[in-house]
Structure formats: C-alpha cells, structure tokens
Design a protein around this motif. Structure first.
Motif, PDB file in Angstrom:
ATOM      1  N   PHE A  47       0.801  -1.215   0.000  1.00 53.40           N
ATOM      2  CA  PHE A  47       0.000   0.000   0.000  1.00 53.40           C
ATOM      3  C   PHE A  47       0.840   1.274   0.000  1.00 53.40           C
ATOM      4  O   PHE A  47       0.326   2.330   0.324  1.00 53.40           O
ATOM      5  CB  PHE A  47      -0.910   0.005   1.235  1.00 53.40           C
ATOM      6  N   PHE A  48       2.113   1.188  -0.370  1.00 46.86           N
ATOM      7  CA  PHE A  48       2.960   2.379  -0.225  1.00 46.86           C
ATOM      8  C   PHE A  48       2.472   3.555  -1.053  1.00 46.86           C
ATOM      9  O   PHE A  48       2.719   4.707  -0.695  1.00 46.86           O
ATOM     10  CB  PHE A  48       4.441   2.054  -0.487  1.00 46.86           C
ATOM     11  N   ARG A  49       1.752   3.323  -2.144  1.00 42.52           N
ATOM     12  CA  ARG A  49       1.215   4.420  -2.966  1.00 42.52           C
ATOM     13  C   ARG A  49      -0.195   4.837  -2.548  1.00 42.52           C
ATOM     14  O   ARG A  49      -0.691   5.867  -2.972  1.00 42.52           O
ATOM     15  CB  ARG A  49       1.156   3.992  -4.428  1.00 42.52           C
ATOM     16  N   THR A  50      -0.862   4.013  -1.760  1.00 43.56           N
ATOM     17  CA  THR A  50      -2.277   4.215  -1.480  1.00 43.56           C
ATOM     18  C   THR A  50      -2.488   5.289  -0.422  1.00 43.56           C
ATOM     19  O   THR A  50      -1.988   5.196   0.684  1.00 43.56           O
ATOM     20  CB  THR A  50      -2.924   2.892  -1.016  1.00 43.56           C
ATOM     21  N   GLU A  51      -3.246   6.299  -0.803  1.00 40.12           N
ATOM     22  CA  GLU A  51      -3.591   7.393   0.100  1.00 40.12           C
ATOM     23  C   GLU A  51      -5.016   7.278   0.634  1.00 40.12           C
ATOM     24  O   GLU A  51      -5.349   7.886   1.647  1.00 40.12           O
ATOM     25  CB  GLU A  51      -3.436   8.733  -0.626  1.00 40.12           C
ATOM     26  N   TYR A  52      -5.850   6.491  -0.084  1.00 40.18           N
ATOM     27  CA  TYR A  52      -7.255   6.390   0.305  1.00 40.18           C
ATOM     28  C   TYR A  52      -7.794   5.023  -0.098  1.00 40.18           C
ATOM     29  O   TYR A  52      -7.509   4.533  -1.189  1.00 40.18           O
ATOM     30  CB  TYR A  52      -8.070   7.487  -0.397  1.00 40.18           C
ATOM     31  N   ILE A  53      -8.554   4.405   0.810  1.00 43.15           N
ATOM     32  CA  ILE A  53      -9.265   3.177   0.476  1.00 43.15           C
ATOM     33  C   ILE A  53     -10.691   3.303   1.000  1.00 43.15           C
ATOM     34  O   ILE A  53     -10.913   3.709   2.145  1.00 43.15           O
ATOM     35  CB  ILE A  53      -8.554   1.914   1.017  1.00 43.15           C
ATOM     36  N   ALA A  54     -11.639   2.996   0.144  1.00 43.01           N
ATOM     37  CA  ALA A  54     -13.054   3.045   0.506  1.00 43.01           C
ATOM     38  C   ALA A  54     -13.547   1.635   0.810  1.00 43.01           C
ATOM     39  O   ALA A  54     -12.828   0.655   0.614  1.00 43.01           O
ATOM     40  CB  ALA A  54     -13.858   3.652  -0.647  1.00 43.01           C
ATOM     41  N   SER A  55     -14.776   1.527   1.244  1.00 45.28           N
ATOM     42  CA  SER A  55     -15.333   0.214   1.583  1.00 45.28           C
ATOM     43  C   SER A  55     -15.318  -0.732   0.382  1.00 45.28           C
ATOM     44  O   SER A  55     -15.136  -1.941   0.542  1.00 45.28           O
ATOM     45  CB  SER A  55     -16.745   0.353   2.146  1.00 45.28           C
ATOM     46  N   ALA A  56     -15.473  -0.197  -0.822  1.00 41.13           N
ATOM     47  CA  ALA A  56     -15.426  -1.045  -2.013  1.00 41.13           C
ATOM     48  C   ALA A  56     -14.036  -1.673  -2.170  1.00 41.13           C
ATOM     49  O   ALA A  56     -13.910  -2.839  -2.546  1.00 41.13           O
ATOM     50  CB  ALA A  56     -15.782  -0.238  -3.259  1.00 41.13           C
ATOM     51  N   GLY A  57     -13.006  -0.918  -1.869  1.00 38.50           N
ATOM     52  CA  GLY A  57     -11.644  -1.446  -1.925  1.00 38.50           C
ATOM     53  C   GLY A  57     -11.411  -2.496  -0.852  1.00 38.50           C
ATOM     54  O   GLY A  57     -10.775  -3.526  -1.099  1.00 38.50           O
ATOM     55  N   LEU A  58     -11.933  -2.254   0.340  1.00 41.27           N
ATOM     56  CA  LEU A  58     -11.819  -3.242   1.423  1.00 41.27           C
ATOM     57  C   LEU A  58     -12.505  -4.545   1.039  1.00 41.27           C
ATOM     58  O   LEU A  58     -11.990  -5.630   1.294  1.00 41.27           O
ATOM     59  CB  LEU A  58     -12.426  -2.691   2.715  1.00 41.27           C
ATOM     60  N   ARG A  59     -13.669  -4.429   0.421  1.00 42.78           N
ATOM     61  CA  ARG A  59     -14.421  -5.623   0.003  1.00 42.78           C
ATOM     62  C   ARG A  59     -13.631  -6.442  -1.004  1.00 42.78           C
ATOM     63  O   ARG A  59     -13.529  -7.664  -0.893  1.00 42.78           O
ATOM     64  CB  ARG A  59     -15.776  -5.219  -0.592  1.00 42.78           C
ATOM     65  N   VAL A  60     -13.038  -5.770  -1.998  1.00 37.31           N
ATOM     66  CA  VAL A  60     -12.230  -6.457  -3.012  1.00 37.31           C
ATOM     67  C   VAL A  60     -11.037  -7.152  -2.359  1.00 37.31           C
ATOM     68  O   VAL A  60     -10.730  -8.312  -2.653  1.00 37.31           O
ATOM     69  CB  VAL A  60     -11.757  -5.478  -4.110  1.00 37.31           C
ATOM     70  N   LEU A  61     -10.395  -6.458  -1.459  1.00 37.76           N
ATOM     71  CA  LEU A  61      -9.233  -7.014  -0.772  1.00 37.76           C
ATOM     72  C   LEU A  61      -9.618  -8.244   0.049  1.00 37.76           C
ATOM     73  O   LEU A  61      -8.934  -9.271   0.021  1.00 37.76           O
ATOM     74  CB  LEU A  61      -8.598  -5.947   0.103  1.00 37.76           C
ATOM     75  N   LEU A  62     -10.715  -8.158   0.777  1.00 33.92           N
ATOM     76  CA  LEU A  62     -11.171  -9.277   1.595  1.00 33.92           C
ATOM     77  C   LEU A  62     -11.548 -10.476   0.733  1.00 33.92           C
ATOM     78  O   LEU A  62     -11.158 -11.611   1.015  1.00 33.92           O
ATOM     79  CB  LEU A  62     -12.355  -8.838   2.459  1.00 33.92           C
ATOM     80  N   SER A  63     -12.283 -10.236  -0.326  1.00 33.93           N
ATOM     81  CA  SER A  63     -12.695 -11.312  -1.233  1.00 33.93           C
ATOM     82  C   SER A  63     -11.491 -11.991  -1.881  1.00 33.93           C
ATOM     83  O   SER A  63     -11.415 -13.226  -1.943  1.00 33.93           O
ATOM     84  CB  SER A  63     -13.619 -10.731  -2.308  1.00 33.93           C
ATOM     85  N   THR A  64     -10.545 -11.198  -2.346  1.00 32.88           N
ATOM     86  CA  THR A  64      -9.342 -11.736  -2.983  1.00 32.88           C
ATOM     87  C   THR A  64      -8.528 -12.549  -1.981  1.00 32.88           C
ATOM     88  O   THR A  64      -8.035 -13.643  -2.300  1.00 32.88           O
ATOM     89  CB  THR A  64      -8.498 -10.599  -3.574  1.00 32.88           C
ATOM     90  N   THR A  65      -8.400 -12.033  -0.771  1.00 33.63           N
ATOM     91  CA  THR A  65      -7.648 -12.736   0.270  1.00 33.63           C
ATOM     92  C   THR A  65      -8.299 -14.071   0.610  1.00 33.63           C
ATOM     93  O   THR A  65      -7.617 -15.090   0.754  1.00 33.63           O
ATOM     94  CB  THR A  65      -7.518 -11.848   1.524  1.00 33.63           C
ATOM     95  N   ARG A  66      -9.595 -14.088   0.721  1.00 36.55           N
ATOM     96  CA  ARG A  66     -10.303 -15.349   1.005  1.00 36.55           C
ATOM     97  C   ARG A  66     -10.042 -16.377  -0.089  1.00 36.55           C
ATOM     98  O   ARG A  66      -9.817 -17.552   0.201  1.00 36.55           O
ATOM     99  CB  ARG A  66     -11.801 -15.097   1.138  1.00 36.55           C
TER     100      ARG A  66
END
Length: 113
Positions: A47-66
């Motif tokens: 996440f070194f470039r990431t300045e903002y994450i919204a709930s949609a980004g969290l959802r994608v991350l969680l789904s991908t991780t699962r």
C-alpha cells in the motif's frame, strides 16, 4: 490499474493504486482475479502508494484474500499510511489481516515455515 507486480523469492507483490474506491474497485477486482488465477502461494499487497481506500476497496481485498487462502495461500499487507491503517482499524480489518510496516517485513513473515 494494477501495474506494479513483481515476484520476490516466490512471493507475488502487488502495489495497489493511490485511490482504491468504488470507481476503480471493479477493474482492480478483475485484475486481481487474473493474477490469483495463477495460484500464487503467497501474496503481499503493498500500500505504499495508497492514500485512500473506501469500503469497495476493502471488500475487493477481503474477497481476494479469502480466495487465496482457500487455495492454501498466505497474504500479508505492507506499507499502510496512517490514514489507510485507520480505515482498516475502524473496519476491524487489522484483526483479519497480517499487516507489516514494510514489504521486507511482510516478505520475511510469509517465508517463515
């Protein structure tokens, strides 16, 4: 969107975008599906470039991780800015994900037997 992908000692490192929100989450989700289709055994979301994450980004991350974990893989997050880490804390995701201050620390953790 996900342009910076590398392999470090067998671990796939993916640098995420500056702003991970509802506008780009569907595109990033499709790109991540393609990447994990190769069944990487360990993945670092950097996440070194990431300045903002919204709930949609969290959802994608969680789904991908699962998906990665169901296939027997491991996942770590690295280099969260204070504001991004705060979003993870508020969502309760710091209890779900292994989070490290640097990519090197995440890599070292994933490569432990």
């Amino acid at each position: 969107m996900v342009r910076d992908i590398s392999t470090l000692n067998g671990t796939t490192a993916i640098v995420l975008v500056r702003c991970f929100d509802s506008e780009n989450a569907p595109v990033i989700e499709n790109e991540l599906k393609t990447i994990i289709g190769g069944r990487p055994t360990s993945v670092i979301f950097d996440f070194f470039r990431t300045e903002y994450i919204a709930s949609a980004g969290l959802r994608v991350l969680l789904s991908t991780t699962r998906t990665i974990m169901k296939a027997g893989g491991k996942v770590a997050l690295s280099s969260l800015s204070p504001q991004v880490k705060q979003v993870f804390e508020r969502a309760g995701f710091t209890k779900i994900f292994s989070i490290f201050g640097t990519r090197d620390k995440a890599l070292a953790n994933l490569q432990k037997k």
